[in-house]
Design an enzyme around this catalytic site. Structure first.
Site, PDB file in Angstrom:
ATOM      1  N   ASP A 468       0.358  -1.162  -0.254  1.00 19.07           N
ATOM      2  CA  ASP A 468      -0.640   0.603  -0.382  1.00 19.07           C
ATOM      3  C   ASP A 468       1.280   1.123  -0.229  1.00 19.07           C
ATOM      4  OD1 ASP A 468      -1.849   1.130  -0.111  1.00 19.07           O
ATOM      5  OD2 ASP A 468      -3.251   0.880   2.337  1.00 19.07           O
ATOM      6  N   ASP A 538     -10.851   2.056  -3.022  1.00 20.68           N
ATOM      7  CA  ASP A 538     -10.903   2.579  -1.997  1.00 20.68           C
ATOM      8  C   ASP A 538     -12.606   2.006  -1.402  1.00 20.68           C
ATOM      9  OD1 ASP A 538      -8.771   1.278  -0.368  1.00 20.68           O
ATOM     10  OD2 ASP A 538      -8.471   3.432   0.686  1.00 20.68           O
TER      11      ASP A 538
HETATM   12  C1  DGJ Z   1      -5.975   2.492   1.963  1.00 19.09           C
HETATM   13  C2  DGJ Z   1      -6.116   0.814   1.003  1.00 19.09           C
HETATM   14  O1  DGJ Z   1      -6.530   1.450  -0.056  1.00 19.09           O
HETATM   15  C3  DGJ Z   1      -7.334   0.138   1.558  1.00 19.09           C
HETATM   16  O2  DGJ Z   1      -8.008  -1.363   0.931  1.00 19.09           O
HETATM   17  C4  DGJ Z   1      -6.532  -0.412   3.391  1.00 19.09           C
HETATM   18  O3  DGJ Z   1      -5.545  -1.003   2.744  1.00 19.09           O
HETATM   19  C5  DGJ Z   1      -5.851   0.686   4.038  1.00 19.09           C
HETATM   20  N1  DGJ Z   1      -5.658   1.547   3.035  1.00 19.09           N
HETATM   21  C6  DGJ Z   1      -5.469   0.144   5.188  1.00 19.09           C
HETATM   22  O4  DGJ Z   1      -4.740   1.829   5.531  1.00 19.09           O
END
Ligand code: DGJ
Length: 724
Positions: A468, A538
């Site tokens: 991430d 997200d």
């Molecule tokens: C952003 C990601 O896109 C989410 O899926 C998740 O992993 C969060 N970060 C966790 O902080």
């Protein structure tokens, strides 16, 4: 096919099975004479140019790598500053080289060949005699794809320092075309990949990222199309940049009715010192031509990126169905809770459990611990390896989340190394999500991250990693670089990232890596080179996902598009959609769940079981077939697309209607990509009912759709050619 050279006229013809691209050297200038459908080879096309450098100056000429300062007033492809402060250079043709296959780009991701017979590469050497700046333009033409991969290498072959102020990857002049339209993907966090299409007129249309990441706001992609171009018809010229940092792309229509498209590293806040003997390699621009509309352009990108950009074992392997605990628990979990989700998952047929954020340091919220990559014993008293073992015992593989490019000011790492983040001494360090960005230009920082991650990979059975990256770069400076190299920081960051990704994915080839940047903030070809799939957004709401996944598919293959079923009311928009609808949207991507499976009712679990077992049957096709977009969610209440196997004997079609329509007209869905000569058995994914129809009829008249009086209606249909 390949590169055909007519030395006495100076014509270079790059020819694939369906496309030609031609360059002609006139008075020492490499001019662009043609790009489009395949042409027979001719000795010269100089007559097309009308103007020559001698009779018109450079401003009217279509150029391959335009310079600034000698009469072309449009955007240049590069600019170099000499030690004396002057910024005028003039590149003249020096020679060429043809290479079988495609050389890799030093330190950068790129498309590749597996066999030299797949492509040929033309290198054109240009030189500014006064400064010694040498530019090598590289063009790879694939035999059976309408693709040209372009990049430039700028060498200092002189005796004095040069300072590059601009170094783009590709520039193409469309001579006499000022009636085109531009397309690109715009957005924001949770609203990625909106398709923008608009006419362009005299002046400039420019998209860019200054964020140090390719960004949610604009994807590193643009296309030129004619006003008549549709999904199935007309010319489309795509430009996609294999790069994950700040970029620029755009089109400039000049006063003589020509359009210049350029794409590459963002010239804003960029400079690069080039000492004598040093080289600078630009990222690669992948240019695709289609004479058969946007659908064909996308499929050309999909096939290339799926098979000749992505690498590693998972490039060709079917991807596991996963359950991720992020929206199920956020930071609030313990080992038993995680194992209970995995336990439920295995009963439903899920194959991989992913432990998301919150397992390390003392991370109870997003305000601490990034950089402290060891398990939080308060949450996992028996350690990470024990959780992984328990998950494995259930029969699921174990996956883990990291955010390796970040550092929390509240972390052990920051207390030890407060200078390891990107920052400008004496200035505020702007935090975003309470975190700073590690200085990946520095080898010792990358080594620390490599060691931290590999310590886990060698002690815990990690089968999958979600990599991430949740904030943009600010105060872009490195204390490890001298003043004259500060403007190199953003690009050096990306080079450092690529070096680390290469090292880690090479050392751990059995791990499936998925990239993520608050969803689709870095959904780009650069990341796909190292990680074959990306968390698309997200935003997990199924209605929103129709647009996000459709838009993303303009460039990126289904095998790259992570899509999960999440809980309702949806956490991003509060919408309540049926589980079937959510499943159908997610099943047209790389499938998984992102919710607490233990909270499902028995009936819901039965639905999930059906979805999981159906996806297992179709995923080979979903992940490797050819995508045909049928109805755009950007244009109305309905969306539809389908995926067809290479031999056209199998297909799967998805249909979605967001809102119920009163007194609805009779509907049918016209399919595409089938063999008109074949008969297909069409099976409804929901009811299992079958019928038989000819491919011709399905494409001309369509598949009749039953209508249910409800919002969020969806269906999918499996097609199999009937053999007699
Ligand atoms: C952003 C990601 O896109 C989410 O899926 C998740 O992993 C969060 N970060 C966790 O902080």
């Amino acid at each position: 096919m390949g590169v055909i050279v007519q030395e006495h006229t100076g014509l270079f013809h790059l020819q694939s099975s369906g496309m030609s691209y031609m360059i002609q050297i006139v008075d020492g200038y490499p001019l662009h004479v043609y790009w489009g459908g395949r042409l027979k080879h001719r000795e010269s096309l100089a007559d097309l140019l009308i103007h020559t450098p001698a009779n018109a100056g450079l401003d009217r000429l279509p150029q391959e790598y335009p310079q600034y300062g000698s009469g072309d007033f449009r955007n240049p492809a590069y600019q170099s500053e000499l030690e004396d402060g002057t910024r005028v250079t003039e590149l003249k043709y020096e020679g060429y080289r043809i290479i079988k296959g495609k050389p890799a780009l030093s330190g950068l991701p790129s498309v590749y060949t597996e066999d030299d017979a797949e492509a040929e590469t033309l290198e054109l050497e240009l030189k500014d005699a006064y400064s010694g700046l040498q530019v090598v333009l590289s063009y790879t033409i694939y035999a059976d794809r309408n693709v040209i991969a372009r990049s430039a290498r700028l060498n200092n072959a002189g005796e004095h320092n040069l300072r590059l102020r601009r170094a783009l990857s590709a520039s193409v002049d469309f001579l006499g075309k000022d009636d085109l339209e531009i397309m690109y993907l715009s957005g924001a966090w949770a609203r990625e990949a909106n398709i923008i299409r608009k006419p362009i007129h005299q002046g400039e249309t420019r998209i860019d990222s200054k964020r140090g990441m390719s960004s949610h706001q604009f994807n590193p992609f643009t296309a030129l199309v004619t006003p008549e171009t549709t999904e199935d018809h007309g010319d489309a010229y795509g430009f996609s940049l294999v790069y994950s940092g700040s970029f620029e792309a755009g089109a400039e229509v000049d006063s003589f009715g020509s359009t210049r498209v350029s794409i590459g590293l963002n010239s804003f806040d960029f400079a690069w010192q080039l000492s004598p003997g040093e080289s600078f390699q630009t990222p690669e621009a992948v240019m695709v031509y289609s004479g058969q509309g946007l659908g064909d352009m996308s499929r050309t990108y999909h096939r290339l990126y799926r098979t000749r950009l992505c690498r590693g074992k998972y490039r060709d392997e079917e991807r596991p169905i996963l359950v991720n605990n992020w929206e199920a628990t956020y930071f609030d979990f313990n080992a038993d809770k995680l194992v209970s989700i995995a336990e439920e998952g295995v009963k439903l047929g899920i194959e991989l459990f992913v432990l998301d954020d919150g397992w390390f340091g003392k991370r109870d919220s997003d305000n601490s611990s990034l950089g402290d990559w060891y398990e939080d014993r308060r949450k996992l008293p028996d350690g990470l390896a024990d959780v992984a073992r328990r998950v494995n015992e259930q029969g699921l593989k174990f996956g883990l989340w990291f955010e390796p490019e970040m550092i929390s000011p509240d972390s052990e790492l920051y207390r030890r190394h407060p200078d390891w983040c990107l920052h400008v001494p004496g200035r505020r360090r702007s935090e975003a999500r309470w975190q700073l960005v590690l200085d990946y230009t520095r080898q010792e920082v990358r080594d620390y991250i490599y060691d931290s991650l590999s310590a886990i990979f060698t002690s815990v059975p990690v089968a999958y990693v979600k990599w991430d990256m949740n904030r943009a770069l600010t105060e872009i400076g490195s204390v490890a670089l001298p003043p004259e190299r500060q403007a190199e920081t953003a690009h050096r960051y990306v080079l450092g990232l690529y070096e680390l990704l290469d090292r880690i994915t090479t050392a751990f080839p059995d791990i499936l890596f998925e990239s993520c940047s608050s969803g689709g903030g870095r959904f780009d070809p650069g990341m796909l080179h190292y990680m074959p799939q990306t968390w698309t957004s997200d935003n997990t709401d199924a209605v929103e996902r129709l647009k996000i996944q459709y838009g993303t598919s303009l460039v990126y293959p289904v095998s790259a598009i992570g899509a999960h079923v999440s809980a309702v009311p949806n956490h991003q928009v509060g919408r309540i959609t049926p589980l079937e609808f959510r499943g159908d949207v997610a099943m047209s991507g790389n499938f998984g769940y992102e919710l607490d499976l233990t909270k499902f009712t028995e009936e819901e679990k039965e639905t999930v079981k059906r979805q999981v077992s159906a996806y297992k049957e179709i995923r080979g096709l979903v992940q490797k077939g050819d995508l045909y977009r049928l109805k755009s969610p950007f244009e109305g209440n309905e969306s539809a697309w389908m995926i067809v196997s290479e031999n056209q004997e199998e297909a799967i079609a998805y249909y979605f209607q967001v809102m119920a329509v009163p007194n609805a007209p009779k509907r049918s869905l016209r399919l595409a990509g089938l063999n008109p000569e074949l008969e297909y058995e069409v099976q409804s994914g929901h009811s299992g009912e079958t019928s038989i129809h000819g491919g011709d009829r399905l494409m001309q008249l369509g598949l009749p759709l039953a209508y249910e009086q409800k919002d969020y209606e969806s269906g999918w249909f499996r097609l199999r050619a009937v053999t007699h």
